[in-house]
Design an enzyme around this catalytic site. Structure first.
Site, PDB file in Angstrom:
ATOM      1  N   HIS A  51     -75.516  40.621 -50.138  1.00  0.00           N
ATOM      2  CA  HIS A  51     -75.395  39.835 -48.906  1.00  0.00           C
ATOM      3  C   HIS A  51     -74.437  40.569 -47.972  1.00  0.00           C
ATOM      4  O   HIS A  51     -73.579  41.345 -48.410  1.00  0.00           O
ATOM      5  CB  HIS A  51     -74.848  38.447 -49.210  1.00  0.00           C
ATOM      6  CG  HIS A  51     -75.806  37.586 -49.963  1.00  0.00           C
ATOM      7  ND1 HIS A  51     -75.649  36.218 -50.046  1.00  0.00           N
ATOM      8  CD2 HIS A  51     -76.928  37.876 -50.672  1.00  0.00           C
ATOM      9  CE1 HIS A  51     -76.632  35.706 -50.764  1.00  0.00           C
ATOM     10  NE2 HIS A  51     -77.420  36.700 -51.159  1.00  0.00           N
ATOM     11  N   GLU A  53     -71.822  39.647 -46.309  1.00  0.00           N
ATOM     12  CA  GLU A  53     -70.392  39.431 -46.550  1.00  0.00           C
ATOM     13  C   GLU A  53     -69.915  40.215 -47.771  1.00  0.00           C
ATOM     14  O   GLU A  53     -68.813  40.783 -47.756  1.00  0.00           O
ATOM     15  CB  GLU A  53     -70.109  37.934 -46.764  1.00  0.00           C
ATOM     16  CG  GLU A  53     -70.435  37.063 -45.571  1.00  0.00           C
ATOM     17  CD  GLU A  53     -71.848  36.496 -45.578  1.00  0.00           C
ATOM     18  OE1 GLU A  53     -72.063  35.474 -44.918  1.00  0.00           O
ATOM     19  OE2 GLU A  53     -72.742  37.077 -46.233  1.00  0.00           O
ATOM     20  N   CYS A  81     -72.859  31.688 -47.995  1.00  0.00           N
ATOM     21  CA  CYS A  81     -73.444  31.007 -49.153  1.00  0.00           C
ATOM     22  C   CYS A  81     -72.347  30.815 -50.208  1.00  0.00           C
ATOM     23  O   CYS A  81     -71.243  31.357 -50.065  1.00  0.00           O
ATOM     24  CB  CYS A  81     -74.598  31.844 -49.716  1.00  0.00           C
ATOM     25  SG  CYS A  81     -74.053  33.305 -50.640  1.00  0.00           S
ATOM     26  N   CYS A  84     -70.865  34.191 -51.505  1.00  0.00           N
ATOM     27  CA  CYS A  84     -70.031  34.874 -50.513  1.00  0.00           C
ATOM     28  C   CYS A  84     -68.743  34.097 -50.234  1.00  0.00           C
ATOM     29  O   CYS A  84     -67.677  34.697 -50.049  1.00  0.00           O
ATOM     30  CB  CYS A  84     -70.829  35.092 -49.229  1.00  0.00           C
ATOM     31  SG  CYS A  84     -72.205  36.245 -49.447  1.00  0.00           S
TER      32      CYS A  84
END
Length: 154
Positions: A51, A53, A81, A84
């Site tokens: 992801h 992040e 999410c 993260c």
């Protein structure tokens, strides 16, 4: 601040256009300077943890040579999410600015509500079965860590 969010969104668009993954971008800023920026690369790398992040945190940590990013801020195109958000805590980042909400993400197929329900203990069905085993063996590493004189606590 808007310029950093704009950078995060540009990263998200870059990832979409290059078919790297979902429409997510992130920028880590320290003292008004961009330390790292990234976009979702789940599809590109076949890695469900890539992801925006997560990648931005990894890159910032490498660049700064430390895992403590408490003097940095995260700008992300969407509310983080659960994975993260946990990484933000592990990195000790104190402030996160986000554009779209988790509801916006759910509306285009990125729905984390099930994970939130699991965390809250209210999920009706379990996707993952957890079973403890081998504690007598595993505890050896914990005891060695506990006794280690030169450990770096984090």
């Amino acid at each position: 601040m808007d310029k950093f969010m704009k950078e995060a969104v540009e990263e998200a668009l870059k990832g979409v256009r290059e078919n790297h993954g979902g429409p997510f971008g992130a920028v880590i800023v320290r003292n008004g300077e961009i330390i790292s920026k990234a976009h979702n690369e789940v599809i590109k790398n076949n890695d469900p943890t890539d992801h925006a992040e997560m990648i931005a945190i990894r890159e910032a940590s490498k660049k700064l040579g430390r895992f403590d990013l408490s003097d940095s801020e995260l700008y992300t195109s969407c509310e983080p999410c659960p994975m993260c958000f946990a990484a933000v805590h592990w990195a000790k980042i104190k402030k996160v600015y986000f554009g779209c909400t988790r509801e916006d993400a759910a509306g285009i197929g990125f729905d984390d509500n099930y994970i939130y329900d699991v965390i809250k203990g209210v999920a009706k069905e379990k996707q993952v079965a957890l079973k403890q085993m081998g504690r007598d063996l595993a505890i050896k590493a914990f005891k060695e860590w506990e006794a280690k004189e030169d450990k770096v606590q984090y």
